[in-house]
Scaffold this motif. Structure first.
Motif, mmCIF file in Angstrom:
data_model
loop_
_atom_site.group_PDB
_atom_site.id
_atom_site.type_symbol
_atom_site.label_atom_id
_atom_site.label_comp_id
_atom_site.label_asym_id
_atom_site.label_seq_id
_atom_site.Cartn_x
_atom_site.Cartn_y
_atom_site.Cartn_z
ATOM 1 N N UNK A 140 -37.815 -17.826 25.058
ATOM 2 C CA UNK A 140 -38.667 -17.253 24.010
ATOM 3 C C UNK A 140 -39.232 -15.899 24.426
ATOM 4 N N UNK A 141 -39.420 -15.026 23.432
ATOM 5 C CA UNK A 141 -39.978 -13.701 23.673
ATOM 6 C C UNK A 141 -41.448 -13.707 23.245
ATOM 7 N N UNK A 142 -42.330 -13.353 24.152
ATOM 8 C CA UNK A 142 -43.758 -13.342 23.842
ATOM 9 C C UNK A 142 -44.067 -12.237 22.836
ATOM 10 N N UNK A 143 -44.909 -12.543 21.859
ATOM 11 C CA UNK A 143 -45.333 -11.551 20.863
ATOM 12 C C UNK A 143 -46.488 -10.749 21.470
ATOM 13 N N UNK A 144 -46.150 -9.685 22.167
ATOM 14 C CA UNK A 144 -47.165 -8.911 22.879
ATOM 15 C C UNK A 144 -48.083 -8.170 21.917
ATOM 16 N N UNK A 145 -47.563 -7.766 20.762
ATOM 17 C CA UNK A 145 -48.410 -7.094 19.776
ATOM 18 C C UNK A 145 -49.532 -8.025 19.329
ATOM 19 N N UNK A 146 -49.186 -9.247 19.007
ATOM 20 C CA UNK A 146 -50.194 -10.220 18.579
ATOM 21 C C UNK A 146 -51.159 -10.555 19.705
ATOM 22 N N UNK A 147 -50.655 -10.644 20.933
ATOM 23 C CA UNK A 147 -51.522 -10.958 22.069
ATOM 24 C C UNK A 147 -52.533 -9.841 22.323
ATOM 25 N N UNK A 148 -52.074 -8.594 22.235
ATOM 26 C CA UNK A 148 -52.979 -7.462 22.430
ATOM 27 C C UNK A 148 -54.020 -7.391 21.312
ATOM 28 N N UNK A 149 -53.576 -7.611 20.095
ATOM 29 C CA UNK A 149 -54.491 -7.548 18.952
ATOM 30 C C UNK A 149 -55.579 -8.604 19.072
ATOM 31 N N UNK A 150 -55.197 -9.806 19.463
ATOM 32 C CA UNK A 150 -56.178 -10.880 19.614
ATOM 33 C C UNK A 150 -57.148 -10.579 20.751
#
Length: 226
Positions: free
Chosen positions: A50-60
Motif C-alpha cells: 500500500x502507498x501511504x497518502x502523505x497529502x492527507x497525513x500532512x493535512x491532518x
C-alpha cells in the motif's frame, strides 16, 4: 641555430593545462556513470504494498497540530505513484525517465532523476544491437540542505540551501546544477500542495537518516531572563 633552454614558467603552464584537461576528461566520464541508488528505501518496493497518502497525513497533522514522521520508503513510494515525467517530444523516443528517488540524510534531501538513453529500432535482423552500449542509464541529482533554526522573535525558521548535486558520479557545484533545475522545478510544481503543507506550514522540519520529521506546532517564545 640557437637551442631553447628550459623555461620554468612554460613548464608550469604546460603541467596546469594537462591537469585541467585530464580533470575535465575524468569529470565527463564520471558524469555518465550512474550513481548507485540501490540503498534508497522504497526504490524497489513491490507494487502490491500500500502507498501511504502523505497529502492527507500532512493535512491532518497541520489541522490537529501534531508532529508527523515520514520515512524514506513512504516518500519514494508516494512519488512513484503520483508522478510520471516525460521528456520533450523531440527526444521522447530516445530518453526515458525511469524514476525519481529521494535519499534522506542528516540535514540533506538528495533528489535524483534516473534517465535511460536508447535508440528506436536498435536491433538488427539477427538480434544483435546496432549500437551495443545502448540502452544506457544516467542520473542527475540535486541536494537541498534543510535546517530549522531559532528566529530573532523567539520562534523557529526553516532555511533551505542548494549546495549542488551530481551529474552521474561527478560532483557538480550549485551553479552548474541550475542547468538542469527546470526538471526539478517540474517535480516541485507537481507537489505544490504537499510543499505548502510540509514546508511552509511547518514550524520545524528535521531531516534525519531515512526519515523526515515535520512539526506544525507553534513555538511559545520564552520570556527573557532578568
Amino acid at each position: 641555430m640557437m637551442r631553447r633552454g628550459f623555461s620554468l614558467p612554460k613548464t608550469i603552464i604546460a603541467v596546469i593545462v594537462v591537469l585541467a584537461l585530464g580533470s575535465m576528461a575524468a569529470h565527463t566520464v564520471l558524469s555518465w556513470v550512474p550513481r548507485n541508488l540501490q540503498e534508497v528505501d522504497g526504490m524497489h518496493s513491490s507494487d502490491e504494498q500500500p502507498v501511504a497518502d502523505l497529502h492527507a497525513r500532512l493535512k491532518e497533522a497541520v489541522e490537529k497540530s501534531y508532529e508527523v514522521t515520514i520515512t524514506e520508503e513512504e516518500l519514494n513510494r508516494y512519488l512513484a505513484s503520483k508522478l510520471q515525467l516525460t521528456q520533450s517530444p523531440i527526444v521522447d523516443d530516445y530518453v526515458h525517465i525511469k524514476g525519481i528517488y529521494v535519499d534522506l540524510k542528516p540535514g540533506v534531501i538528495d533528489v535524483s532523476i534516473e534517465r535511460e538513453f536508447t535508440m528506436p529500432d536498435n536491433q538488427q535482423a539477427d538480434g544483435a544491437k546496432k549500437v551495443g552500449f545502448l540502452p544506457m542509464a544516467q542520473t542527475v541529482s540535486m541536494q537541498l540542505e534543510v535546517e530549522t533554526v531559532d528566529d530573532v522573535d523567539g520562534g523557529k525558521k526553516t532555511t533551505v540551501h542548494f549546495p549542488g548535486g551530481n551529474f552521474g558520479k561527478a560532483p557538480a557545484p550549485g551553479l552548474l546544477v541550475y542547468v538542469v533545475k527546470p526538471s526539478f522545478d517540474i517535480i516541485l510544481n507537481h507537489f505544490s500542495e504537499e510543499v505548502e503543507l510540509g514546508y511552509r506550514q511547518m514550524t520545524s522540519v528535521k531531516v534525519e537518516d531515512g526519515l523526515i520529521k515535520l512539526d506544525p506546532r507553534p513555538v511559545t517564545a520564552q520570556p527573557a531572563q532578568p
